[in-house]
Write a protein that holds these residues in place. Sequence first.
Motif, short mmCIF file in Angstrom:
data_model
loop_
_atom_site.label_atom_id
_atom_site.label_comp_id
_atom_site.label_asym_id
_atom_site.label_seq_id
_atom_site.Cartn_x
_atom_site.Cartn_y
_atom_site.Cartn_z
N ILE A 179 52.55 30.80 60.51
CA ILE A 179 51.60 29.83 61.06
C ILE A 179 52.27 28.95 62.10
O ILE A 179 51.70 28.67 63.18
N LEU A 180 53.50 28.49 61.81
CA LEU A 180 54.22 27.66 62.78
C LEU A 180 54.51 28.42 64.06
O LEU A 180 54.40 27.86 65.17
N LEU A 181 54.87 29.69 63.94
CA LEU A 181 55.13 30.49 65.14
C LEU A 181 53.84 30.68 65.94
O LEU A 181 53.85 30.66 67.18
N GLY A 182 52.72 30.87 65.22
CA GLY A 182 51.44 31.00 65.92
C GLY A 182 51.07 29.72 66.65
O GLY A 182 50.59 29.76 67.79
N CYS A 183 51.30 28.59 65.97
CA CYS A 183 51.02 27.30 66.62
C CYS A 183 51.91 27.10 67.83
O CYS A 183 51.48 26.55 68.87
N ALA A 184 53.19 27.51 67.71
CA ALA A 184 54.11 27.36 68.84
C ALA A 184 53.64 28.20 70.02
O ALA A 184 53.64 27.75 71.18
N ALA A 185 53.24 29.43 69.74
CA ALA A 185 52.77 30.31 70.82
C ALA A 185 51.50 29.76 71.46
O ALA A 185 51.35 29.75 72.70
N PHE A 186 50.58 29.30 70.61
CA PHE A 186 49.33 28.72 71.12
C PHE A 186 49.61 27.49 71.98
O PHE A 186 49.00 27.30 73.05
N SER A 187 50.54 26.65 71.54
CA SER A 187 50.85 25.43 72.27
C SER A 187 51.50 25.75 73.61
O SER A 187 51.22 25.09 74.64
N VAL A 209 51.07 28.47 75.34
CA VAL A 209 50.07 29.06 76.24
C VAL A 209 49.25 27.96 76.92
O VAL A 209 48.94 28.03 78.12
N TYR A 210 48.90 26.94 76.16
CA TYR A 210 48.11 25.84 76.71
C TYR A 210 48.99 24.69 77.22
O TYR A 210 48.53 23.57 77.38
N ARG A 211 50.28 25.00 77.49
CA ARG A 211 51.21 24.09 78.14
C ARG A 211 51.44 22.79 77.36
O ARG A 211 51.71 21.75 77.94
N GLN A 212 51.33 22.87 76.05
CA GLN A 212 51.72 21.72 75.21
C GLN A 212 53.13 22.00 74.69
O GLN A 212 53.36 22.37 73.54
N PHE A 213 54.08 21.83 75.64
CA PHE A 213 55.45 22.28 75.37
C PHE A 213 56.11 21.50 74.22
O PHE A 213 56.84 22.08 73.42
N SER A 214 55.89 20.23 74.14
CA SER A 214 56.54 19.44 73.09
C SER A 214 56.10 19.89 71.70
O SER A 214 56.91 20.08 70.80
N LEU A 215 54.79 20.08 71.53
CA LEU A 215 54.28 20.54 70.24
C LEU A 215 54.76 21.95 69.93
O LEU A 215 55.12 22.27 68.80
N GLY A 216 54.79 22.79 70.97
CA GLY A 216 55.25 24.17 70.76
C GLY A 216 56.71 24.23 70.35
O GLY A 216 57.09 25.01 69.48
#
Length: 282
Positions: free
Chosen positions: A20-28, A30-37
């Motif tokens: 789940i964390l890896l999925g959230c990182a990839a999603f973040s 993609v949408y340029r939310q680098f800090s969260l990713g």
Amino acid sequence: MTEKDAWSMNGYLGIIIIAILLGCAAFSLVYRQFSLGIICLLMAILLATGLTLIQPNQACVVLFFGKYIGSVRKEGLVITVPLSLRKKISLRVRNFHSSRLKVNDVNGNPIEIAAVIVFKVVDSAKAMFDVDQYEQFVEIQSETALRAVATKYPYDSFDEHELTLRGNAEEISNELKTEVHERLYVAGVEIIEARLTHLAYSTEIAQAMLQRQQASAIVAARKQIVEGAVGIVQDAMEQLEQDGVVKLNNEKRVTMMNNLLVSIVADNGAQPIINTGSLNDD
């Protein structure tokens, strides 16, 4: 040092959380939310460093930057403290068979003795940190305890009330178990059983000691035979005199007792001489 439980969680649940964390990182990303990713990615990597596989009857000792955190005994895939160093210790029952040791018994006779020690680790922290290489520690201390027990008792004795290495195997094994347990308690090891597997005189005196054993056995047997024969003769003489069958003076009594003792104690059967009377008509 005493064993305690370290933090752990189910490994399969941990893998789901990591996914789940890896999925959230990839999603973040993609949408340029680098800090969260980056945060999600780092958390996933940290949890992954805590993944470990523990087999049945095995303990995992957890160290975090040199500090003992605890031990994990849950079998299967688990996640424990991230970035920790994990060392595994077997909790299975094991055997240690000592080599044949040459020692002197309590009488100074050189003998050869060996034993098998059945043990298992019950405290992983003590086994890991209180001694250096606990398996080697078990071997050395077991042989030391075996030497100590062997020097307390004679190899053999014809005294029924004296403990011997050969004649009292159960008692000697129990004492050996107690002696080894006291020495290995510091290593977190439990002794399940201790048994002698070899016991013999050293080769240089084996023949002489065999002759000594045979001579001692003959003397002991002769002593018992004589004691029994004296009792039989006493009972026979008392019975004859009480029934009034014969009346003997002291000289005849001594002669009769001597004849009875000889006939009972002698190795060969007595050859009786039958008195049929005198040829003289008078």
